[in-house]
Design a protein around this motif. Structure first.
Motif, PDB file in Angstrom:
ATOM      1  N   LYS A  46      90.596 -54.750 -57.515  1.00  0.00           N
ATOM      2  CA  LYS A  46      89.446 -55.244 -58.259  1.00  0.00           C
ATOM      3  C   LYS A  46      89.101 -56.664 -57.835  1.00  0.00           C
ATOM      4  O   LYS A  46      87.926 -57.028 -57.684  1.00  0.00           O
ATOM      5  N   MET A  47      90.145 -57.488 -57.609  1.00  0.00           N
ATOM      6  CA  MET A  47      89.910 -58.876 -57.207  1.00  0.00           C
ATOM      7  C   MET A  47      89.287 -58.953 -55.813  1.00  0.00           C
ATOM      8  O   MET A  47      88.356 -59.723 -55.583  1.00  0.00           O
ATOM      9  N   ILE A  48      89.770 -58.130 -54.886  1.00  0.00           N
ATOM     10  CA  ILE A  48      89.247 -58.154 -53.519  1.00  0.00           C
ATOM     11  C   ILE A  48      87.811 -57.656 -53.483  1.00  0.00           C
ATOM     12  O   ILE A  48      86.921 -58.308 -52.934  1.00  0.00           O
ATOM     13  N   LEU A  49      87.581 -56.493 -54.083  1.00  0.00           N
ATOM     14  CA  LEU A  49      86.250 -55.899 -54.022  1.00  0.00           C
ATOM     15  C   LEU A  49      85.251 -56.669 -54.864  1.00  0.00           C
ATOM     16  O   LEU A  49      84.072 -56.768 -54.511  1.00  0.00           O
ATOM     17  N   GLY A  50      85.725 -57.252 -55.979  1.00  0.00           N
ATOM     18  CA  GLY A  50      84.823 -57.991 -56.842  1.00  0.00           C
ATOM     19  C   GLY A  50      84.381 -59.304 -56.243  1.00  0.00           C
ATOM     20  O   GLY A  50      83.306 -59.813 -56.547  1.00  0.00           O
ATOM     21  N   ASP A  51      85.221 -59.862 -55.357  1.00  0.00           N
ATOM     22  CA  ASP A  51      84.897 -61.162 -54.765  1.00  0.00           C
ATOM     23  C   ASP A  51      84.057 -61.030 -53.505  1.00  0.00           C
ATOM     24  O   ASP A  51      83.474 -61.990 -53.031  1.00  0.00           O
ATOM     25  N   CYS A  52      84.010 -59.837 -52.935  1.00  0.00           N
ATOM     26  CA  CYS A  52      83.251 -59.654 -51.697  1.00  0.00           C
ATOM     27  C   CYS A  52      81.759 -59.614 -52.010  1.00  0.00           C
ATOM     28  O   CYS A  52      81.320 -58.865 -52.874  1.00  0.00           O
ATOM     29  N   LYS A  53      81.017 -60.405 -51.297  1.00  0.00           N
ATOM     30  CA  LYS A  53      79.568 -60.441 -51.475  1.00  0.00           C
ATOM     31  C   LYS A  53      78.911 -59.577 -50.413  1.00  0.00           C
ATOM     32  O   LYS A  53      79.095 -59.789 -49.228  1.00  0.00           O
ATOM     33  N   SER A  54      78.174 -58.603 -50.870  1.00  0.00           N
ATOM     34  CA  SER A  54      77.526 -57.709 -49.914  1.00  0.00           C
ATOM     35  C   SER A  54      76.407 -58.445 -49.201  1.00  0.00           C
ATOM     36  O   SER A  54      75.676 -59.230 -49.783  1.00  0.00           O
ATOM     37  N   LYS A  55      76.276 -58.176 -47.912  1.00  0.00           N
ATOM     38  CA  LYS A  55      75.223 -58.774 -47.112  1.00  0.00           C
ATOM     39  C   LYS A  55      74.382 -57.675 -46.499  1.00  0.00           C
ATOM     40  O   LYS A  55      74.876 -56.611 -46.169  1.00  0.00           O
ATOM     41  N   GLU A  56      73.136 -57.964 -46.362  1.00  0.00           N
ATOM     42  CA  GLU A  56      72.244 -57.000 -45.742  1.00  0.00           C
ATOM     43  C   GLU A  56      72.650 -56.781 -44.295  1.00  0.00           C
ATOM     44  O   GLU A  56      72.771 -57.740 -43.519  1.00  0.00           O
ATOM     45  N   PRO A  57      72.915 -55.547 -43.894  1.00  0.00           N
ATOM     46  CA  PRO A  57      73.382 -55.303 -42.528  1.00  0.00           C
ATOM     47  C   PRO A  57      72.312 -55.625 -41.494  1.00  0.00           C
ATOM     48  O   PRO A  57      71.113 -55.532 -41.760  1.00  0.00           O
ATOM     49  N   VAL A  58      72.770 -55.996 -40.321  1.00  0.00           N
ATOM     50  CA  VAL A  58      71.870 -56.289 -39.210  1.00  0.00           C
ATOM     51  C   VAL A  58      71.510 -54.984 -38.522  1.00  0.00           C
ATOM     52  O   VAL A  58      72.368 -54.306 -37.955  1.00  0.00           O
ATOM     53  N   LYS A  59      70.243 -54.594 -38.623  1.00  0.00           N
ATOM     54  CA  LYS A  59      69.815 -53.330 -38.038  1.00  0.00           C
ATOM     55  C   LYS A  59      69.348 -53.486 -36.599  1.00  0.00           C
ATOM     56  O   LYS A  59      69.479 -52.576 -35.794  1.00  0.00           O
ATOM     57  N   SER A  60      68.780 -54.621 -36.292  1.00  0.00           N
ATOM     58  CA  SER A  60      68.339 -54.881 -34.928  1.00  0.00           C
ATOM     59  C   SER A  60      68.589 -56.346 -34.603  1.00  0.00           C
ATOM     60  O   SER A  60      68.504 -57.209 -35.475  1.00  0.00           O
ATOM     61  N   ILE A  61      68.887 -56.618 -33.364  1.00  0.00           N
ATOM     62  CA  ILE A  61      69.210 -57.972 -32.929  1.00  0.00           C
ATOM     63  C   ILE A  61      68.014 -58.552 -32.185  1.00  0.00           C
ATOM     64  O   ILE A  61      67.563 -57.972 -31.186  1.00  0.00           O
ATOM     65  N   PRO A  62      67.504 -59.671 -32.635  1.00  0.00           N
ATOM     66  CA  PRO A  62      66.342 -60.288 -31.961  1.00  0.00           C
ATOM     67  C   PRO A  62      66.771 -61.036 -30.697  1.00  0.00           C
ATOM     68  O   PRO A  62      66.817 -62.272 -30.666  1.00  0.00           O
ATOM     69  N   TRP A  63      67.086 -60.278 -29.650  1.00  0.00           N
ATOM     70  CA  TRP A  63      67.619 -60.887 -28.434  1.00  0.00           C
ATOM     71  C   TRP A  63      66.673 -61.936 -27.853  1.00  0.00           C
ATOM     72  O   TRP A  63      67.112 -63.024 -27.449  1.00  0.00           O
ATOM     73  N   LYS A  64      65.389 -61.617 -27.810  1.00  0.00           N
ATOM     74  CA  LYS A  64      64.426 -62.537 -27.213  1.00  0.00           C
ATOM     75  C   LYS A  64      64.363 -63.851 -27.983  1.00  0.00           C
ATOM     76  O   LYS A  64      64.327 -64.944 -27.400  1.00  0.00           O
ATOM     77  N   LEU A  65      64.379 -63.736 -29.319  1.00  0.00           N
ATOM     78  CA  LEU A  65      64.332 -64.931 -30.147  1.00  0.00           C
ATOM     79  C   LEU A  65      65.615 -65.742 -30.007  1.00  0.00           C
ATOM     80  O   LEU A  65      65.582 -66.981 -29.905  1.00  0.00           O
ATOM     81  N   LEU A  66      66.749 -65.058 -29.998  1.00  0.00           N
ATOM     82  CA  LEU A  66      68.030 -65.749 -29.851  1.00  0.00           C
ATOM     83  C   LEU A  66      68.099 -66.543 -28.542  1.00  0.00           C
ATOM     84  O   LEU A  66      68.455 -67.722 -28.525  1.00  0.00           O
ATOM     85  N   LEU A  67      67.743 -65.861 -27.462  1.00  0.00           N
ATOM     86  CA  LEU A  67      67.878 -66.477 -26.144  1.00  0.00           C
ATOM     87  C   LEU A  67      66.795 -67.500 -25.850  1.00  0.00           C
ATOM     88  O   LEU A  67      66.822 -68.149 -24.799  1.00  0.00           O
ATOM     89  N   SER A  68      65.852 -67.665 -26.769  1.00  0.00           N
ATOM     90  CA  SER A  68      64.811 -68.678 -26.573  1.00  0.00           C
ATOM     91  C   SER A  68      65.170 -69.999 -27.233  1.00  0.00           C
ATOM     92  O   SER A  68      64.430 -70.982 -27.095  1.00  0.00           O
ATOM     93  N   LYS A  69      66.301 -70.041 -27.938  1.00  0.00           N
ATOM     94  CA  LYS A  69      66.690 -71.234 -28.678  1.00  0.00           C
ATOM     95  C   LYS A  69      67.650 -72.096 -27.856  1.00  0.00           C
ATOM     96  O   LYS A  69      68.706 -71.608 -27.412  1.00  0.00           O
ATOM     97  N   PRO A  70      67.341 -73.373 -27.646  1.00  0.00           N
ATOM     98  CA  PRO A  70      68.234 -74.262 -26.889  1.00  0.00           C
ATOM     99  C   PRO A  70      69.647 -74.364 -27.459  1.00  0.00           C
ATOM    100  O   PRO A  70      70.615 -74.400 -26.677  1.00  0.00           O
ATOM    101  N   PRO A  71      69.852 -74.416 -28.801  1.00  0.00           N
ATOM    102  CA  PRO A  71      71.233 -74.487 -29.303  1.00  0.00           C
ATOM    103  C   PRO A  71      72.082 -73.272 -28.923  1.00  0.00           C
ATOM    104  O   PRO A  71      73.300 -73.394 -28.787  1.00  0.00           O
ATOM    105  N   VAL A  72      71.445 -72.106 -28.770  1.00  0.00           N
ATOM    106  CA  VAL A  72      72.187 -70.917 -28.349  1.00  0.00           C
ATOM    107  C   VAL A  72      72.698 -71.095 -26.925  1.00  0.00           C
ATOM    108  O   VAL A  72      73.860 -70.802 -26.609  1.00  0.00           O
ATOM    109  N   TRP A  73      71.855 -71.592 -26.050  1.00  0.00           N
ATOM    110  CA  TRP A  73      72.272 -71.828 -24.671  1.00  0.00           C
ATOM    111  C   TRP A  73      73.277 -72.964 -24.579  1.00  0.00           C
ATOM    112  O   TRP A  73      74.140 -72.970 -23.686  1.00  0.00           O
ATOM    113  N   ALA A  74      73.191 -73.910 -25.491  1.00  0.00           N
ATOM    114  CA  ALA A  74      74.205 -74.968 -25.524  1.00  0.00           C
ATOM    115  C   ALA A  74      75.576 -74.374 -25.830  1.00  0.00           C
ATOM    116  O   ALA A  74      76.589 -74.768 -25.229  1.00  0.00           O
ATOM    117  N   LEU A  75      75.612 -73.400 -26.756  1.00  0.00           N
ATOM    118  CA  LEU A  75      76.869 -72.717 -27.062  1.00  0.00           C
ATOM    119  C   LEU A  75      77.411 -71.970 -25.845  1.00  0.00           C
ATOM    120  O   LEU A  75      78.600 -72.054 -25.525  1.00  0.00           O
TER     121      LEU A  75
END
Length: 518
Positions: free
Chosen positions: A303-332
């Motif tokens: 109960k403690m484990i499941l009650g503390d977990c916060k559900s997040k909306e799953p990632v259905k598609s990855i915005p590759w073009k948007l990700l790779l257009s950001k300078p901080p991503v390329w810095a990483l």
């Protein structure tokens, strides 16, 4: 009715008051009857005192109440022993029963410790080659270029399974994937001596297979801990698991020379590889991919484990073009490459440097190679404390990440440049330890930055940047062998220092601690 009132009402009743066994011994399963002072195991009218013990959430135990003799005409069931303790929480919803202390240990931390052990074995099996390669090269007459090729072959398989391992773990469950990884790399470790004697191509394939097994370990571990560990304990659990990598390097580098000296170089691979079977037996019996699949998990902890977990909306598609257009991503991506070039060179070539340049024997090379890893274990936690303190005092996340990663780049660069100027082996070992110690500040820099700039896509970002980091291991380890055959160790360190400086410039120009993607 509280415990004190219950005791008073119970013992102030008429002496011939009849109490049935059911009401006396199943009173919410909270009471324990004990005879004092004689210590008899039976309740009977002649007992002068009744002691009632009740466990409360605060941890207090009370009360000891004297009373007149109470006559109980019926004996308790024989199955109820005096020394049995039946506990429950005040609200009656907790787990009730007689549970041994080892069974009360939180199951989620059993999972964490098993993951820690897997990462301990992971780096033990990885670094043993950096020690064993010295007698192997002598026996099989390998050139430095060949040694570099062998050392880098591990990363061929490791590179292939970074992203695939995460997809697989999310699909079939982390328990199976991590178990598969440990078995796969353990078998490859055991087969290494056989492959080496068959020929170089066989050895390269086995080492690449070992990389395949270890490549799925980190995504599988992340999958499991994300389901088992509540948010309030996640930092501590991840710190413990990742420390297994440092301690695995320490253990492998410390024990490999002794095993080689006493039993020969194949013993390192046979002994380290066989430890995987012990881990697998525990893993099969104790681990589950999620709390929902564990039939032995106590309801309170579930109960403690499941009650503390916060559900997040799953990632259905990855915005590759948007990700790779950001300078901080390329810095990483760029800075992960620059960082891992130096780190993997030291991981795989440090004992050889100690042996060839500092003239240490095999045992000394392994023991002195331990110090940088111990320094990293300390400095990583120290750097994390500094970073969190700065953020809590109002310093911007961007500034904190840039400060920490600048230390993680310029620190190793400075100490590596000093290696060509030191006159004693002790100073060389100190410089190497300081280099790796300052390198560990990167955990509070680029390694923490994925969740800063794109929390929902932090897994994808880690896969991208870590792929670049593994590529640096493949190229850097192989290039080091080529450089040594045609140059010197100074040339090896000059390349690393140059990449550290490039990373410093790129990071401070383009990195950010602000969220750039929702």
């Amino acid at each position: 009715m509280n415990a004190r009132a219950l005791v008073i009402s119970f013992c102030s009743a008429p002496k011939n008051h009849h109490i049935s066994p059911k009401s006396a011994f199943n009173l919410h399963r909270r009471l324990k009857f004990q005879v004092c002072p004689c210590g008899s195991n039976d309740l009977h009218p002649g007992n002068p005192r009744i002691v009632l013990i009740r466990r409360i959430k605060s941890g207090k135990v009370w009360a000891d109440v004297k009373s007149d003799r109470c006559e109980i005409t019926e004996s308790p069931p024989e199955t109820v022993k005096l020394n049995e303790v039946l506990f429950t929480d005040d609200d009656g919803s907790g787990d009730v029963g007689e549970v041994a202390w080892w069974e009360q240990f939180p199951k989620r931390w059993v999972i964490v410790i098993l993951c820690f052990s897997a990462f301990l074995l992971c780096n033990m099996d990885r670094v043993n080659m950096s020690i064993a390669i010295l007698p192997m090269a002598s026996e099989f007459h390998w050139s430095p270029t060949t040694v570099g090729l062998i050392q880098s072959s591990f990363f061929w398989g490791y590179l292939l399974t970074q992203i695939a391992g995460g997809i697989w773990a999310d699909t079939v469950g982390g328990k199976f994937v991590l178990g598969f990884g440990v078995v796969w790399w353990s078998v490859a470790t055991i087969l290494t001596p056989v492959a080496a004697k068959l020929g170089l191509p066989y050895l390269l394939v086995v080492r690449a297979f070992m990389g395949v097994g270890e490549g799925v370990a980190m995504p599988a571990m992340n999958n499991i801990l994300s389901k088992w560990v509540p948010v309030s304990e996640r930092s501590r659990s991840l710190a413990l698991v990742y420390s297994g990598m440092y301690l695995g390097s320490v253990t492998g580098l410390a024990f490999s020379p002794m095993l080689i000296h006493k039993f020969g170089w194949p013993s390192v691979f046979y002994s380290f590889g066989s430890l995987g079977t012990v881990w697998l037996a525990l893993w099969i019996n104790k681990a589950h991919s999620s709390p929902l699949e564990d039939p032995e998990l106590l309801p309170g902890e579930k109960k403690m484990i499941l009650g503390d977990c916060k559900s997040k909306e799953p990632v259905k598609s990855i915005p590759w073009k948007l990700l790779l257009s950001k300078p901080p991503v390329w810095a990483l991506i760029v800075c992960h490459f620059c960082h891992n070039w130096g780190t993997f060179i030291i991981l795989t070539w440090m004992p050889t440097y100690y042996h060839q340049v500092l003239k240490f024997n095999l045992t000394e090379s392994g023991l002195f190679a331990v110090f940088p890893w111990l320094t990293m274990a300390f400095c990583a936690n120290f750097g994390g404390w500094i970073a969190d303190t700065l953020v809590s005092k109002g310093v911007s996340v961007t500034k904190v990440r840039k400060i920490m990663q600048t230390i993680g780049f310029l620190g190793p660069a400075f100490f590596l440049t000093q290696l060509s100027h030191v006159d004693s082996p002790a100073m060389a070992v100190l410089c190497m330890a300081c280099s790796q110690g300052t390198d560990a500040f990167s955990q509070s820099g680029l390694y923490s930055n994925h969740q800063d700039i794109a929390p929902r896509y932090s897994g994808v970002l880690l896969g991208l940047s870590n792929t670049a980091g593994v590529l640096a291991g493949v190229l850097g380890t192989a290039a080091t062998g080529y450089i040594l055959q045609h140059g010197s160790w100074d040339n090896v360190f000059e390349v690393s220092v140059g990449l550290y400086l490039v990373g410093t410039v790129v990071w401070n120009l383009f990195a950010s601690g602000e969220k750039i993607l929702d």
